[in-house]
Design an enzyme around this catalytic site. Sequence first.
Site, PDB file in Angstrom:
ATOM      1  N   ASN A 126      37.524  34.691  12.175  1.00 40.94           N
ATOM      2  CA  ASN A 126      37.010  34.660  13.547  1.00 40.94           C
ATOM      3  C   ASN A 126      35.509  34.391  13.533  1.00 40.94           C
ATOM      4  O   ASN A 126      34.788  34.811  12.644  1.00 40.94           O
ATOM      5  CB  ASN A 126      37.329  35.972  14.271  1.00 40.94           C
ATOM      6  N   PHE A 130      30.635  38.072  19.392  1.00 40.79           N
ATOM      7  CA  PHE A 130      30.392  39.195  20.321  1.00 40.79           C
ATOM      8  C   PHE A 130      30.566  38.762  21.785  1.00 40.79           C
ATOM      9  O   PHE A 130      29.719  39.043  22.639  1.00 40.79           O
ATOM     10  CB  PHE A 130      28.987  39.783  20.146  1.00 40.79           C
ATOM     11  N   SER A 189      28.273  41.844  11.452  1.00 38.11           N
ATOM     12  CA  SER A 189      29.082  40.673  11.792  1.00 38.11           C
ATOM     13  C   SER A 189      28.384  39.412  11.298  1.00 38.11           C
ATOM     14  O   SER A 189      27.166  39.266  11.460  1.00 38.11           O
ATOM     15  CB  SER A 189      29.286  40.584  13.305  1.00 38.11           C
ATOM     16  N   ASN A 191      28.748  36.545  12.637  1.00 42.98           N
ATOM     17  CA  ASN A 191      28.870  35.549  13.705  1.00 42.98           C
ATOM     18  C   ASN A 191      27.723  35.550  14.711  1.00 42.98           C
ATOM     19  O   ASN A 191      27.757  34.790  15.672  1.00 42.98           O
ATOM     20  CB  ASN A 191      30.199  35.742  14.441  1.00 42.98           C
ATOM     21  N   THR A 192      26.735  36.408  14.507  1.00 45.00           N
ATOM     22  CA  THR A 192      25.513  36.379  15.305  1.00 45.00           C
ATOM     23  C   THR A 192      24.370  36.034  14.362  1.00 45.00           C
ATOM     24  O   THR A 192      24.102  36.796  13.429  1.00 45.00           O
ATOM     25  CB  THR A 192      25.251  37.734  15.988  1.00 45.00           C
ATOM     26  N   LYS A 223      27.849  50.354  10.674  1.00 44.41           N
ATOM     27  CA  LYS A 223      28.926  49.568  10.074  1.00 44.41           C
ATOM     28  C   LYS A 223      28.326  48.473   9.200  1.00 44.41           C
ATOM     29  O   LYS A 223      27.464  47.708   9.656  1.00 44.41           O
ATOM     30  CB  LYS A 223      29.816  48.945  11.149  1.00 44.41           C
ATOM     31  N   ASN A 252      33.070  45.518   7.398  1.00 44.47           N
ATOM     32  CA  ASN A 252      33.315  44.475   8.385  1.00 44.47           C
ATOM     33  C   ASN A 252      34.005  43.280   7.703  1.00 44.47           C
ATOM     34  O   ASN A 252      34.493  43.391   6.583  1.00 44.47           O
ATOM     35  CB  ASN A 252      31.985  44.059   9.021  1.00 44.47           C
TER      36      ASN A 252
END
Length: 347
Positions: A126, A130, A189, A191-192, A223, A252
């Site tokens: 993915n 967010f 994450s 993805n940012t 996390k 994560n």
Amino acid sequence: MHGSARLRGWDTVYALLFSQVLRRIDAERVHHLTIRLLRVVQAVPGLTGLLRRLLGPRGPEVEALGLRFPGPLGLAAGFDKDAQVYEALAGFGFGHVEVGTITGEPQPGNPRPRLFRLPPDRAVVNRMGFNNRGSADAVARLRRRRDVVVGVNIGKTKAVPEEEAAADYVKSTERLAPLADYLVVNVSSPNTPGLRDLQAVEHLRPLLRAVQEAKGATPLLVKIAPDLADEDVDAVADLALELGLDGIIATNTTISREGLRGDPAVAAQAGGLSGAPVKHRSVEVLKRLKARTGDRLTLISVGGVETAEDVRTRLAAGATLVQAYTAMIYGGPLWAYRINRELRRGR
């Protein structure tokens, strides 16, 4: 029909549905459809309570973070991004639900498509980014009276520069910490852009201190990513002890693609990989954290949890609680119920 036979029957139906129908539909469309169905379940008076009585965990209870959990298995952040259906999810066997990731401001996330399945690997890629309605929007839904432990996972708004990250996290903390059973700072994450840089201790220390000052009495965890080097895992553990955090969630999603057997075009998609391929590293990080922190922190293990034996392995390795998400995609809506049942029966 005996209960175990009925359960196997439902599993067979879901496996057929997944293989013949769901896997042919865009993964994010299926996710949104599932959220809508769960909202319907939640809207029927008394139905979520009935589901909890039928499918909810019946021990072993866990006391952690000043809370009592009806079982060790919870749903990881990423599914209920906007805190819409946590009550319904608890009805399907989860002892706690972590909502989010929620950011200070609303944001649409990354362009679609951004969610991809790798069935041969029991994994998902993915790059959602967010996508959520922002922390102010979640307040009313988290104010609802509830019978489920709800953790709130907060992250950085993408448009906010790194030097203003602490203020962005504090904004969400001030809004959501009073409504959360526990609060999670997500700095892991992939993805940012730049978010994982905040895991470096020199950036993480002031960020966590700022959140600590704003959170009140709500338990606070951080996390971390599975891709941290061992010495960086140790550094985060030491920092958590130094600051008096309540716990760490590990891990994560990963940016690694090692050993995948699924479609190379899907595996090559940018984003975080979750599911079975993360299992080994997740357990490694858990064991390292336990060795470093002893019993001074609550450790929540997530990443590649698929079976009751996986749950037992994490608990034996030092986890207080265990979370999963991707396994439910492949295992179906009764997956958590089945795991809880097997845990009780020692299977």
